[in-house]
Design a protein around this motif. Structure first.
Motif, PDB file in Angstrom:
ATOM      1  N   ASP A 142    -114.672 -15.068  52.053  1.00  0.00           N
ATOM      2  CA  ASP A 142    -115.531 -15.466  53.173  1.00  0.00           C
ATOM      3  C   ASP A 142    -115.419 -14.522  54.363  1.00  0.00           C
ATOM      4  N   LYS A 198    -113.872 -11.148  60.211  1.00  0.00           N
ATOM      5  CA  LYS A 198    -114.663 -12.348  59.934  1.00  0.00           C
ATOM      6  C   LYS A 198    -116.155 -12.065  60.127  1.00  0.00           C
ATOM      7  N   GLN A 230    -120.607 -19.705  65.364  1.00  0.00           N
ATOM      8  CA  GLN A 230    -120.152 -19.620  63.975  1.00  0.00           C
ATOM      9  C   GLN A 230    -118.640 -19.686  63.874  1.00  0.00           C
ATOM     10  N   GLU A 236    -116.861 -22.810  61.847  1.00  0.00           N
ATOM     11  CA  GLU A 236    -116.137 -22.532  60.604  1.00  0.00           C
ATOM     12  C   GLU A 236    -114.686 -22.988  60.650  1.00  0.00           C
TER      13      GLU A 236
END
Length: 537
Positions: free
Chosen positions: A156, A174, A442, A446
């Motif tokens: 991810d 990320k 985001q 997350e």
């Protein structure tokens, strides 16, 4: 005030905006090394603005890289060959609403208020110098001479391969933001159909490095009618070219600048919220039917030379090499040139971006999501990336590449999805905020489960005692006399505040004023000091 004083003022004003001060993103590690929250690719005006915006959101675990050396990030000291920006001098954006950080504040301190009043636009070198100051005053850690080679999705997050002078560095992140300007969604490329039979020393693209001194005494051909075409023509003429012919396919010289019309808050801030059909129609007219003309100054700069000529309805159908020269032909004319400069703009083509090669086919383009009405088709617009609300790439096939939501395209390729934003000064005021907000959103979403667990384990008390203020102060004084000196932990303001509370809660002891509390505090402090001295003896 001098620029150095302005620098101090900016830093002081930023200290006023430190709320909330807490850095909040959750650290992650991969193969024993920390994972970046954000990797910003590009240290020009957009990359710098993104970095500052992230800091304002208290996101500090980022890096900024740029493949060029310091001072040459962006186009301003390379292929931007205009003398003046066409952007209004009052433009704001990367300052994020901090007046002392605006280009006007910097300009007035460097050149004076009268100098500011006398100009309509900024010299491009002045803008570049302002960006240098902006980087320094904010201490933004741009790493120069570092190039992004490849992006690889890993679970991810992303693995980015960075080319440095000492080899390849592997960095996990990320999120990755591509702030790579005009060519960030494609490439500067001369028309392949016209250069197939030309040797490389006979032509260049207007974005290439060109030694104009070598054009002295030569016949130069320019293909294009926009600002870049005239800027390059002017430099060739000023370098002593024997003749410059500027050719373009349109019947008339472009004169109306649609980008000037776009400079209002509704268009700049909310274009991305329009329907696909509306966005398509706006940009088809702006980018294809109403091309950006040269500035008046650039036109006059060329027209001041008698050996400058421009030709409408003169698009070239073929260019051949013959006897060491380039022979360009239109439908009814032919030219022999010693050197050609193609000023045909940037070609949008994600397949031309080496860093995207592993998953380029997974990225949705406008042709994958939208079918224009008959008669409104555009092959070039169809190749633009179809971006999400915060400039993130989207999937061509739903569920096939979910990692794309963490890869952001803040380049000229965002034009069709978000209007002027990723490669234009005028759009940064709104585009930067939308992008930064999307990244922060985001990152928080997350890790929502981790933040919830942290909340459940949070036990720091704000109500520290259930005793009355009188009892608590008495205990505090006793602890001080016992030599621990705990009273020193509380400043006079805190004690005075508690004294006021005590007066309100215990009116029968009205003699216990804030002043008497302060006097008692001093006595207890002296008593504690005396006890400590006796112990040392």
């Amino acid at each position: 005030m001098s620029v150095s004083q302005l620098t101090k003022r900016v830093r002081r004003e930023l200290s006023y905006l430190e709320y909330p001060a807490r850095e909040w993103t959750i650290p992650r590690f991969r193969d024993g090394s920390p994972v970046l929250d954000v990797l910003i690719v590009g240290g020009g005006q957009s990359g710098l603005g993104i970095a500052f915006g992230l800091r304002l959101e208290r996101i500090t675990n980022f890096r900024i890289i740029d493949r060029r050396r310091r001072g040459f990030e962006g186009p301003w000291r390379s292929f931007a060959r205009m003398k003046q920006l066409r952007t209004p001098k009052e433009v704001t954006g990367i300052d994020f609403g901090i007046p002392s950080l605006t280009v006007r504040a910097w300009y007035e301190e460097k050149f004076g208020k009268r100098a500011w009043d006398r100009i309509d636009t900024l010299h491009q070198e002045v803008w570049r110098s302002y960006l240098d100051w902006y980087r320094d005053v904010l201490a933004l850690p741009v790493e120069n001479d570092v190039e992004l080679v490849l992006i690889e999705p890993v679970d991810d997050i992303f693995l980015a391969l960075l080319r440095r002078s000492d080899g390849i560095e592997r960095v996990h992140a990320k999120k990755i933001v591509l702030a790579t300007g005009f060519e960030g969604s494609g490439s500067w490329r001369a028309p392949r159909s016209l250069v197939t039979h030309l040797s490389a020393d006979l032509y260049a693209h207007s974005a290439d490095v060109i030694d104009f001194r070598k054009l002295a005494g030569k016949r130069i051909g320019i293909l294009g009618a926009g600002a870049s075409a005239f800027d390059n023509a002017a430099l060739a003429l000023e370098a002593g070219a024997a003749r410059v012919d500027l050719c373009f396919r349109r019947s008339e010289m472009p004169r109306v600048n649609p980008l000037t019309w776009m400079n209002f808050a509704g268009m700049l801030g909310h274009f991305g919220e329009l329907s696909d059909l509306d966005r398509w129609r706006f940009m088809r007219h702006i980018l294809e039917e109403l091309p950006v003309p040269p500035t008046q100054d650039a036109y006059w700069r060329c027209r001041s030379f008698e050996n400058f000529h421009w030709h409408s309805e003169c698009g070239w159908s073929v260019v051949e090499q013959a006897g060491g020269v380039a022979r360009a032909r239109s439908t009814d004319r032919s030219f022999d040139f010693d050197f050609i400069i193609f000023a045909n703009g940037v070609e949008t083509d994600l397949a031309a971006r080496p860093e995207l090669v592993l998953f380029c086919e997974e990225i949705a383009l406008w042709q994958d999501r939208f079918t224009p009405p008959r008669g409104e088709e555009s092959e070039s617009l169809a190749r633009y990336p179809y971006l999400g609300k915060a400039f993130e790439f989207t999937e061509r096939h739903c569920g096939a590449a979910p990692f794309l939501k963490g890869l952001y395209n803040f380049t000229f390729g965002a034009m069709l999805s978000h209007g002027i934003s990723g490669a234009a000064i005028t759009g940064m005021k709104y585009g930067l905020r939308r992008l930064v907000s999307g990244i922060a959103q985001q990152l928080f979403r997350e890790e929502a489960a981790a933040y919830y667990r942290d909340l459940l384990s949070y036990e720091t008390p704000e109500l520290r005692t259930l005793d009355s203020a009188f009892v608590w102060l008495s205990q505090l004084g006793s602890e001080a006399v016992n030599g621990d000196g705990l009273v020193s932990q509380f400043d006079q303001h805190q004690v005075a505040t508690l004294g006021g509370s005590l007066q309100r809660s215990m009116p029968q002891q009205s003699s216990l004023s804030a002043k008497s509390i302060r006097l008692g505090r001093k006595k207890r402090t002296r008593r504690a000091a005396q006890l400590k001295k006796k112990k040392r003896r």
